[in-house]
Motif scaffolding. Structure first.
Motif, mmCIF file in Angstrom:
data_model
loop_
_atom_site.group_PDB
_atom_site.id
_atom_site.type_symbol
_atom_site.label_atom_id
_atom_site.label_comp_id
_atom_site.label_asym_id
_atom_site.label_seq_id
_atom_site.Cartn_x
_atom_site.Cartn_y
_atom_site.Cartn_z
ATOM 1 N N LYS A 324 3.761 1.184 9.449
ATOM 2 C CA LYS A 324 4.190 0.978 8.066
ATOM 3 C C LYS A 324 3.316 0.014 7.294
ATOM 4 O O LYS A 324 3.629 -0.352 6.163
ATOM 5 C CB LYS A 324 5.649 0.511 8.047
ATOM 6 C CG LYS A 324 6.601 1.542 8.638
ATOM 7 C CD LYS A 324 8.052 1.096 8.553
ATOM 8 C CE LYS A 324 8.979 2.165 9.124
ATOM 9 N NZ LYS A 324 10.412 1.763 9.042
ATOM 10 N N GLY A 325 2.217 -0.399 7.921
ATOM 11 C CA GLY A 325 1.248 -1.208 7.206
ATOM 12 C C GLY A 325 1.749 -2.585 6.841
ATOM 13 O O GLY A 325 2.645 -3.141 7.469
ATOM 14 N N VAL A 326 1.182 -3.134 5.771
ATOM 15 C CA VAL A 326 1.515 -4.493 5.350
ATOM 16 C C VAL A 326 2.350 -4.522 4.081
ATOM 17 O O VAL A 326 2.858 -5.579 3.688
ATOM 18 C CB VAL A 326 0.235 -5.327 5.140
ATOM 19 C CG1 VAL A 326 -0.543 -5.445 6.437
ATOM 20 C CG2 VAL A 326 -0.659 -4.745 4.042
ATOM 21 N N ALA A 327 2.488 -3.372 3.411
ATOM 22 C CA ALA A 327 3.258 -3.341 2.168
ATOM 23 C C ALA A 327 3.785 -1.934 1.921
ATOM 24 O O ALA A 327 3.145 -0.940 2.267
ATOM 25 C CB ALA A 327 2.391 -3.786 0.992
ATOM 26 N N SER A 328 4.976 -1.860 1.313
ATOM 27 C CA SER A 328 5.602 -0.581 0.974
ATOM 28 C C SER A 328 5.505 -0.353 -0.521
ATOM 29 O O SER A 328 5.797 -1.259 -1.314
ATOM 30 C CB SER A 328 7.076 -0.577 1.392
ATOM 31 O OG SER A 328 7.194 -0.696 2.790
ATOM 32 N N GLY A 329 5.103 0.862 -0.900
ATOM 33 C CA GLY A 329 4.870 1.119 -2.308
ATOM 34 C C GLY A 329 5.506 2.394 -2.817
ATOM 35 O O GLY A 329 6.045 3.208 -2.061
ATOM 36 N N VAL A 330 5.408 2.575 -4.129
ATOM 37 C CA VAL A 330 5.875 3.770 -4.819
ATOM 38 C C VAL A 330 4.787 4.171 -5.799
ATOM 39 O O VAL A 330 4.079 3.311 -6.325
ATOM 40 C CB VAL A 330 7.212 3.498 -5.548
ATOM 41 C CG1 VAL A 330 7.058 2.418 -6.610
ATOM 42 C CG2 VAL A 330 7.793 4.772 -6.165
ATOM 43 N N ASP A 331 4.597 5.468 -6.023
ATOM 44 C CA ASP A 331 3.680 5.876 -7.095
ATOM 45 C C ASP A 331 4.449 6.666 -8.142
ATOM 46 O O ASP A 331 5.296 7.497 -7.823
ATOM 47 C CB ASP A 331 2.471 6.636 -6.561
ATOM 48 C CG ASP A 331 2.804 7.827 -5.699
ATOM 49 O OD1 ASP A 331 2.719 8.967 -6.195
ATOM 50 O OD2 ASP A 331 3.098 7.629 -4.509
ATOM 51 N N VAL A 332 4.162 6.357 -9.381
ATOM 52 C CA VAL A 332 4.963 6.882 -10.492
ATOM 53 C C VAL A 332 4.086 7.396 -11.619
ATOM 54 O O VAL A 332 2.924 7.006 -11.763
ATOM 55 C CB VAL A 332 5.917 5.797 -11.044
ATOM 56 C CG1 VAL A 332 6.879 5.315 -9.966
ATOM 57 C CG2 VAL A 332 5.128 4.623 -11.612
ATOM 58 N N SER A 333 4.697 8.261 -12.428
ATOM 59 C CA SER A 333 4.033 8.807 -13.616
ATOM 60 C C SER A 333 5.103 9.163 -14.634
ATOM 61 O O SER A 333 6.277 8.784 -14.476
ATOM 62 C CB SER A 333 3.220 10.049 -13.247
ATOM 63 O OG SER A 333 4.090 11.112 -12.903
ATOM 64 N N LEU A 511 6.572 7.849 -1.946
ATOM 65 C CA LEU A 511 6.533 6.534 -1.316
ATOM 66 C C LEU A 511 5.267 6.385 -0.472
ATOM 67 O O LEU A 511 4.752 7.364 0.069
ATOM 68 C CB LEU A 511 7.775 6.323 -0.446
ATOM 69 C CG LEU A 511 9.121 6.367 -1.181
ATOM 70 C CD1 LEU A 511 10.271 6.162 -0.190
ATOM 71 C CD2 LEU A 511 9.190 5.332 -2.296
ATOM 72 N N ASP A 512 4.810 5.138 -0.353
ATOM 73 C CA ASP A 512 3.508 4.867 0.260
ATOM 74 C C ASP A 512 3.553 3.638 1.166
ATOM 75 O O ASP A 512 4.393 2.755 0.996
ATOM 76 C CB ASP A 512 2.461 4.617 -0.835
ATOM 77 C CG ASP A 512 2.439 5.689 -1.881
ATOM 78 O OD1 ASP A 512 1.718 6.671 -1.691
ATOM 79 O OD2 ASP A 512 3.159 5.562 -2.913
ATOM 80 N N TYR A 513 2.602 3.586 2.096
ATOM 81 C CA TYR A 513 2.324 2.379 2.868
ATOM 82 C C TYR A 513 0.891 1.951 2.584
ATOM 83 O O TYR A 513 -0.012 2.790 2.497
ATOM 84 C CB TYR A 513 2.467 2.628 4.370
ATOM 85 C CG TYR A 513 3.860 2.993 4.820
ATOM 86 C CD1 TYR A 513 4.956 2.195 4.495
ATOM 87 C CD2 TYR A 513 4.084 4.132 5.589
ATOM 88 C CE1 TYR A 513 6.238 2.527 4.924
ATOM 89 C CE2 TYR A 513 5.357 4.476 6.027
ATOM 90 C CZ TYR A 513 6.429 3.668 5.691
ATOM 91 O OH TYR A 513 7.694 3.999 6.107
ATOM 92 N N ALA A 514 0.680 0.645 2.458
ATOM 93 C CA ALA A 514 -0.664 0.087 2.297
ATOM 94 C C ALA A 514 -1.033 -0.676 3.559
ATOM 95 O O ALA A 514 -0.184 -1.350 4.160
ATOM 96 C CB ALA A 514 -0.726 -0.831 1.088
ATOM 97 N N TYR A 515 -2.311 -0.607 3.950
ATOM 98 C CA TYR A 515 -2.751 -1.183 5.224
ATOM 99 C C TYR A 515 -3.708 -2.363 5.071
ATOM 100 O O TYR A 515 -4.167 -2.913 6.065
ATOM 101 C CB TYR A 515 -3.384 -0.086 6.085
ATOM 102 C CG TYR A 515 -2.375 0.992 6.408
ATOM 103 C CD1 TYR A 515 -1.464 0.822 7.435
ATOM 104 C CD2 TYR A 515 -2.287 2.146 5.633
ATOM 105 C CE1 TYR A 515 -0.504 1.785 7.712
ATOM 106 C CE2 TYR A 515 -1.327 3.114 5.899
ATOM 107 C CZ TYR A 515 -0.437 2.934 6.940
ATOM 108 O OH TYR A 515 0.522 3.877 7.195
ATOM 109 N N LEU A 516 -3.974 -2.748 3.846
ATOM 110 C CA LEU A 516 -4.763 -3.945 3.586
ATOM 111 C C LEU A 516 -4.003 -4.853 2.640
ATOM 112 O O LEU A 516 -3.172 -4.383 1.843
ATOM 113 C CB LEU A 516 -6.116 -3.587 2.945
ATOM 114 C CG LEU A 516 -7.157 -2.857 3.790
ATOM 115 C CD1 LEU A 516 -8.404 -2.588 2.960
ATOM 116 C CD2 LEU A 516 -7.514 -3.646 5.035
#
Length: 530
Positions: A324-333, A511-516
């Motif tokens: 799940k990486g270091v942060a949980s995200g969302v992408d929107v439009s 929904l997204d995971y970021a790894y940096l």
């Protein structure tokens, strides 16, 4: 497996030292212009030990007596590929390759076992300790109950494998242990692998390099004598103290207790999930194991009799271990409409990727871009942006880049600016045409001080984009319904669903995971408006 056969053959040569022409691993690496660090996958946060500066001559005695080095090093991949071809010829497909089985592993510590009661209780297999250390030199190091355990288990029809507990601290010791193990087990047929058990406190001081040499020496010797070799240890050691290329070559049996999923992200065939099991026929606590690979079939395909529980995929058998990486995200439009960013922040979402616009005109700004940026800023949420492309040429991509720059100027983006290549307009283009378009857009933003990358779905990235793009720019990969995206190159963001839910908000979300740690990267390097 990303590394070439020749490179791995060199690593293997570390373990095959001739008595007549001793060659150190250092010599082998140097001869091929390979740094010993090339395989190092040590996780610094978990293991601070550096790769040993000891020469291999300090690790391997000239009188090991292993198979002689030939001009072409022994290559396990040729053997593995030949075996896989054999399996396919005898099965016709992969439908028997995986199977859920429940097992135990035992030693002298369990005392006298009633193997019929064990079998009747539903246990499918047993991994039996054969011994420890150099049993040829010290015969008492054969497990006192091994002969009884393996013969009685096989009498009642139990499938068995074995393990050898290691005390080796150099390659000579690991080789001696392999020979000792072979001499103990050579009269028995096994349905499960022969595992090298490396977990002793005396081995904790060894570097990743030294640990990997021990494993390679033992496992390759066992394999050369006709047995299916595997590696057993606890999750942390496997993660931090073994080269990836060694892990990829041998079947992994990972130990991790008290968790739903072992904290080991690479492939494994067996999981020791408890050390306090209770089984009929055994008076003492016993280790319990889940197995996911159909070893009886793989090891003896000609004599294997299917029972209908086999499958062609391990995905539904093994517990999912998602990074799940270091942060949980969302992408929107614009498609998400008006968003309550305070609720978004309160739900536990760490960052947002906001569509800035599309096409080659700055007037093609996403209708909700301004509102989304302001809402995220007010809620104290970090964000990045993406631009949806319709470009037909590199020149068109430059126009899109300029339109994007016009829209995003004046804002600080703690996350990258991604170029979204997903539209049907790219279906008829060649990989070179698509890659040139990506490079044109990304280089234009990069010149203006932005951290940039490409975003698309996994199959498109795998088949339609040249590798050079991934060497130059970051990747945001989209792949749903899997434990890990099917993309072998480096990526630092993963869009894992387009049907996610967020507490307090209506509708479904990407929904997204970021790894940096992107915010730190942007601020420290003064990128993206910082």
């Amino acid at each position: 497996m990303r590394i070439c056969k020749r490179l791995l053959s060199v690593l293997m040569a570390c373990s095959f030292i001739s008595t007549s022409a001793a060659l150190s691993a250092s010599d082998v690496f140097a001869e091929n212009n390979i740094s010993c660090n090339i395989y190092d996958t040590t996780i610094d946060s978990e293991s601070k030990e550096a790769v040993s500066s000891l020469s291999q001559e300090a690790l391997i005695d000239d009188n090991v007596g292993a198979a002689e080095l030939t001009e072409t090093p022994y290559n396990v991949f040729d053997i593995y590929n030949a075996h896989q071809t054999y399996v396919k010829l005898h099965s016709g497909d992969k439908s028997l390759m995986y199977k859920k089985a429940e097992g135990i592993d035992v030693s002298y510590a369990q005392g006298q076992i009633d193997w019929k009661a064990v079998k009747d209780s539903g246990v499918d297999f047993a991994i039996i300790r054969a011994g420890f250390g150099n049993a040829d030199k010290y015969p008492y190091q054969v497990d006192t109950w091994f002969k009884y355990n393996i013969e009685e288990a096989q009498k009642v029809g139990m499938d068995v494998g074995v393990y050898w507990y290691s005390y080796a601290t150099d390659a000579q010791g690991a080789y001696d242990e392999a020979v000792s193990c072979y001499n103990v087990i050579k009269d028995y047929d096994l349905q499960y692998p022969v595992y090298f058990d490396i977990e002793d406190p005396s081995q904790k001081h060894l570097s990743t390099y030294e640990t990997s040499v021990l494993i390679e020496t033992f496992c390759s010797e066992i394999r050369s004598r006709g047995y299916y070799a595997g590696l057993y240890s606890y999750a942390n050691l496997l993660t931090t103290k073994v080269y990836k290329e060694v892990l990829d070559k041998y079947d992994i049996w990972v130990a991790h207790y008290g968790v739903n999923v072992p904290s080991y992200s690479k492939e494994y065939g067996m999981w020791q999930y408890s050390s306090t099991g209770s089984i009929s026929g055994i008076d003492h606590a016993v280790d319990l194991d889940h197995c996911y690979i159909n070893y009886p079939y793989i090891i003896s395909p000609d004599t294997y009799e299917p029972d209908g529980t086999e499958t062609d995929s391990v995905a539904d058998l093994r517990p999912v271990n998602i990074d799940k990486g270091v942060a949980s995200g969302v992408d929107v439009s614009v498609w998400q409409g008006k968003i309550d960013w305070e609720k978004m922040k309160a739900s536990g979402i760490d960052y947002a990727m906001i569509r800035a616009g599309y096409g080659n005109l700055s007037t093609q700004t996403d209708k909700y871009f301004k509102a989304n940026v302001e809402g995220a800023e007010k809620a104290g949420m970090d964000f990045g942006a993406y631009w949806y492309s319709y470009a037909s040429s590199p020149e068109d991509a430059v126009l899109e880049a300029k339109a994007c720059l016009e829209v995003i100027k004046g804002h600080k983006f703690a996350y990258p600016i991604y170029y979204c290549i997903e539209d049907q307009c790219f279906a008829s283009m060649s990989s070179k045409e698509i890659s040139d378009i990506i490079k044109a857009f990304c280089s234009e933003l990069e010149k203006n001080g932005y951290y940039v990358g490409v975003k698309s779905y996994a199959n498109f990235l795998n088949t339609r984009v040249d590798d050079g793009v991934f060497a130059d720019y970051d990747v945001w990969v989209s792949h749903y319904g899997v434990a890990k995206p099917d993309f072998s190159k480096n990526y630092n963001m993963w869009q894992y669903t387009n049907d996610g839910t967020i507490n307090g908000l209506n509708g479904s979300f990407n929904l997204d995971y970021a790894y940096l740690n992107f915010p730190e990267i942007m601020k420290n390097n003064h990128l993206n408006g910082f």
